[in-house]
Structure formats: C-alpha cells, structure tokens
Design a protein around this motif. Structure first.
Motif, short mmCIF file in Angstrom:
data_model
loop_
_atom_site.label_atom_id
_atom_site.label_comp_id
_atom_site.label_asym_id
_atom_site.label_seq_id
_atom_site.Cartn_x
_atom_site.Cartn_y
_atom_site.Cartn_z
N HIS A 131 0.82 -1.22 0.00
CA HIS A 131 0.00 0.00 0.00
C HIS A 131 0.85 1.27 0.00
CE1 HIS A 131 -3.51 -2.53 0.72
NE2 HIS A 131 -2.79 -3.16 1.64
N ASP A 132 1.97 1.25 0.72
CA ASP A 132 2.85 2.42 0.74
C ASP A 132 4.22 2.02 1.26
OD1 ASP A 132 3.63 5.00 0.31
OD2 ASP A 132 2.48 5.89 1.94
N ASN A 180 -3.11 2.72 4.83
CA ASN A 180 -2.48 2.61 3.51
C ASN A 180 -1.59 3.79 3.16
OD1 ASN A 180 -4.40 4.59 3.07
ND2 ASN A 180 -5.60 3.41 1.60
N THR A 181 -1.28 4.68 4.11
CA THR A 181 -0.51 5.88 3.83
C THR A 181 0.52 6.13 4.92
OG1 THR A 181 -2.42 6.87 2.70
CG2 THR A 181 -0.65 8.36 3.34
N LYS A 215 3.49 9.04 6.17
CA LYS A 215 4.04 10.38 6.03
C LYS A 215 5.00 10.67 7.18
CE LYS A 215 1.55 11.75 2.43
NZ LYS A 215 2.14 12.18 1.14
#
Length: 481
Positions: free
Chosen positions: A265-266, A306-307, A309
C-alpha cells in the motif's frame, strides 16, 4: 536557500485562482491572491511559478514581486530545477511545435525547446536536473539523452537499452532504467553508472511482467527502493494487482524485500535515517520497519491503513487510512514507537506535514471529491486547529517550503494514546441492545441462556407436530328464520 521564518504559510488553488495564507488561524490571513490555473513552489521556497490567462509568471515568494513573465498558452505542467534557476513547462501538443520548454528564470529566455507529445503523467517531471543544475536528462523516443547546459546538442545519447522510464540519483552518478514488456520479452530493471565515456550497465534484473515502477532514494541517495506494480492480480486474490519490492545497494546489488503477502500500500524512507516503513498485506494490513539492507526490524501494527508520512526531521510518522478507508490517522513517536496522537479526517485526498514537523494538513480536493472541499490543520496530538470549508471547488493545497528550527518533544508530549474501539450501533438505534447482547455473550458462562417451553407429555422425538386444528366458523342463520 530555503525561506527561514517562524510563521507557517501555504497556498490554496481553486479552478481559476490562488491565495497564499500566512499563519494558522480560523480567519485566513491572505497575503497574496491572483488568477491562476497551475502553480508550483520551487524546492527551496524562494520562487513561485503560476500560469494564468496571459502565460507563465515566476514570482519572488518573499514579497511576490515578478521575476519573469512570458506569453504561452495551454501550459499544464511545471517543474523547477534543484536550485530554481530553470523552469520547465509542458504544453498541450499542437502539430510539430515544441511543447516542452526550459526557461532561464533570471532572464525569461527559453534555453531549450523540445517536442514531447506522449508520456505518463505519473512520470512527470520528464526532465531531470542534476544537483547543481549543470546537466539534465530527458527521454527522446526510447533513448535517454543527456544535455550539458547551455550546449544545444546532447552530450550523450544512451540507446543500448530501450528506455520506458528512468530515475537518477540526486547525489550520485547512478541511473535506474526501467524497460517495459514488449512482444513477450518481459520487463527489465537496469542499474547504470554515468562515466566520462557514457552510461555503463552494472546490474540487471529481469521481471516477468511489470507495468509501472516507483523509485525512492534514501537520505544520501546511495540506496533505492524499487516498487514494482501491475494492475491485474493473476491469482485473483487482490483488487489492487500484484506488487513486489526490491532494494538497490551500492555493491551494486538488487535484493527482493520480503513483505507481508498481498498488495503493498505504501513505502517510505525515514528522511534522516537508513530505515524504511512498508504497509503491505490484505486488510487489515501490516506495518513493518526495515533496516537499510531490507531486513525486517519490527512490526508496528495490523490495521486498516495505507498511507505513510514522515515529518522532515524523522521524529514523527503519520500512518493513515485514506481513499476507500475511513480516514483514521495515527501519529507515532519514532523514539518510542508509541502512538501519541489520533484523529479522523474522512474523505482526505491530500495530507502533508508542515515544515515545523508538528502540524499537518488534510484536504478534500477536486477532481477526486466534488463536494465538501476544504482543508483541516491538526496538531501532532490529533487536536484540530483549523477547519475551512471551501465554497467552490478546491484543487490544490501546498505548504511554502521553509526552514524551521528543530524542537524536540518534551516527555509530557509523548504520552501514549489508547484508541477505544466503539461498539457498533445501527443507524437510528437508540437502545442499548447491542451492548447488552455483547455483555451477555462475554459473561462467565459464555453462552446465551434461551428459555424454551417444556414439551407435552405425549411428545415423541422425531415425530412431526400435529397440524393446528382449524376453527369452524358458525353459520349465520338465514334471513327470515
């Protein structure tokens, strides 16, 4: 150099205008506004390029004075060189006219005019500058061309390998070339080194079928993660296609990273350390830490996310579930890997940390979402600071690149947050039946006690029950009797 100040600044772009906002306040402090269709800050934050009805303009971002203005039509994409000396613009192709222009931002003069009709928008920018902006790389057909600025002819044309896309290291002379499948030959990833004699291939990896790759360089640009993707999963198990992850090391060597079975996903490197995080697997997906050699260090959690940062200092990492997930956001302290913040930002399309590393913005944007456009700014603890709803369509938000002094978190600000799972409550329900049902189910006996009426004395096990006797209706006496 990047802008150095202690006041946050960011821009918002609607369909035909932009506004630059200074400070974090519910009442927007607009310091600049202009008609605009495309905009971009340079990486150092010193310049702002905009496209309006008249053409392309480059502004000084400190006071928004005009540095360059040229009349061009149909400009759709922009890209600055590393030092912001050059600006690349791409226009919608018209016959054989050049549509890829490289401008000198100090004079407004085009130094290169090239033709580039077809490319995948995901691979923009198609012109890549080296660190000191003395050379640039651009794909011409299936070849890779290297130009030395301002020489009109290519310094090098690399045609030994068919080039579908390429990725250059921002700090070394390494070039990664991806060759897509053609006539059943399969896909290839080639690692090349640029020398005085040209590009020399050092490593090659053959892959049966890959449609797209993404390359992510680590902090010193000597190692890279290569994320391979296809749109179709041949096993039929995943809606997201098939994914694989490789790591390139300076030996040179390509090694596959063992991720959780299922889609990836990431993937994101820590910006200040040689480690990276991967979210992979079927939902609930698994988030894992890996070291610089691609070996698993630890597992963070299994959740619907799914992210990833990182903030610019590598001290906080935001792990969220956007897209078709509910918008849950978890903030972890890198030192302890405790969750120190949590919030929910539904329908988020764009999310990014501010330059201070302690606040982040979450925005709902067009064209992904046509309604409820706007942005929210949160503190790293999950506290909502600002919520602005846009009356029209909001197409873009972006922080102004700035330098903030690193301020470590105090121990009191690192307290672990525990997210309480709520009992499901059907829409419109006002009773506590669900909670009561769960409490009975989880009681000491672990079973629901259901009361049954005792069977009749003459009951024979297995025998069908007698049909119910129908009541006879009384006949009404005939009239006149």
């Amino acid at each position: 150099m990047e802008k150095t100040q202690r006041v946050h600044e960011f821009l918002c772009r609607t369909r035909d205008s932009i506004r630059v906002i200074r400070g974090l306040s519910q009442q927007e402090n607009i310091v600049f506004a202009s008609a605009c269709f495309v905009c971009l800050f340079s990486k150092c934050g010193s310049k702002l390029a905009i496209v309006d009805l008249h053409g392309v303009k480059v502004l000084k971002s400190s006071d928004f004075t005009e540095l360059m203005s040229v009349r061009r039509s149909n400009v759709q994409l922009l890209h600055f060189s590393e030092c912001a000396k050059y600006l690349v613009s791409w226009e919608k192709p018209q016959e054989e006219a050049p549509n890829l222009i490289i401008w000198d931002t100090t004079t407004g003069v085009p130094i290169y005019s090239l033709v580039q009709k077809k490319f995948m928008k995901e691979y923009w920018p198609t012109v890549i500058f080296n660190a000191d902006s003395t050379r640039f790389y651009v794909k011409g057909g299936s070849d890779l061309c290297v130009y030395r600025i301002p020489e009109p002819q290519p310094l090098l044309i690399f045609n030994q390998i068919r080039v579908t896309s390429f990725f250059t290291s921002p700090k070394t002379n390494t070039v990664i070339i991806y060759t897509g499948d053609s006539k059943g030959e399969g896909s290839k990833i080639s690692i090349c080194t640029e020398t005085a004699a040209g590009l020399e291939k050092t490593t090659e990896l053959g892959i049966i079928y890959v449609q797209e790759i993404k390359v992510l360089w680590n902090k010193d640009a000597r190692r890279a993660l290569i994320w391979c993707q296809t749109d179709v999963d041949t096993t039929g198990r995943s809606y997201y296609g098939e994914h694989s992850l490789y790591i390139y090391t300076p030996e040179p060597k390509l090694k596959q990273v063992k991720t959780t079975e299922g889609p990836i996903h990431d993937v994101q490197w820590n910006p200040v350390d040689n480690e990276f995080i991967v979210i992979s697997g079927f939902m609930p997906a698994t988030t894992n830490f890996f070291n610089l050699n691609g070996n698993k260090k630890s597992e963070v959690a299994k959740h619907h996310r799914n992210t990833i940062k990182w903030n610019r200092f590598g001290t906080l990492v935001l792990i969220a579930g956007f897209g078709n997930l509910h918008g849950e956001i978890d903030i972890y302290d890198k030192e302890t890997m405790n969750m120190i913040g949590h919030c929910r930002a539904s329908s988020t399309v764009y999310c990014e940390w501010g330059p201070c590393g302690k606040v982040f913005i979450a925005a709902t944007l067009c064209p992904r979402m046509r309604v409820d456009n706007g942005y929210c700014i949160y503190k790293y603890t999950g506290e909502l600071l600002i919520r602005i709803m846009e009356p029209t369509e909001l197409w873009e938000v972006a922080w102004t690149p700035q330098i903030f002094v690193f301020e470590p978190l105090t121990p009191s600000n690192k307290e672990q947050v525990v997210v309480q799972k709520k009992t499901y409550k059907p829409p419109g329900s006002s009773s506590g039946f669900a909670a009561h049902f769960k409490s009975v189910k989880e009681s000491a006996s672990g079973k629901l006690q259901v009361q049954h009426a005792p069977p009749p004395a003459d009951f024979i096990p297995g025998m069908a029950p007698e049909p119910a006797k129908k009541k006879k209706k009384k006949k009404k006496p005939a009239a006149g009797k």
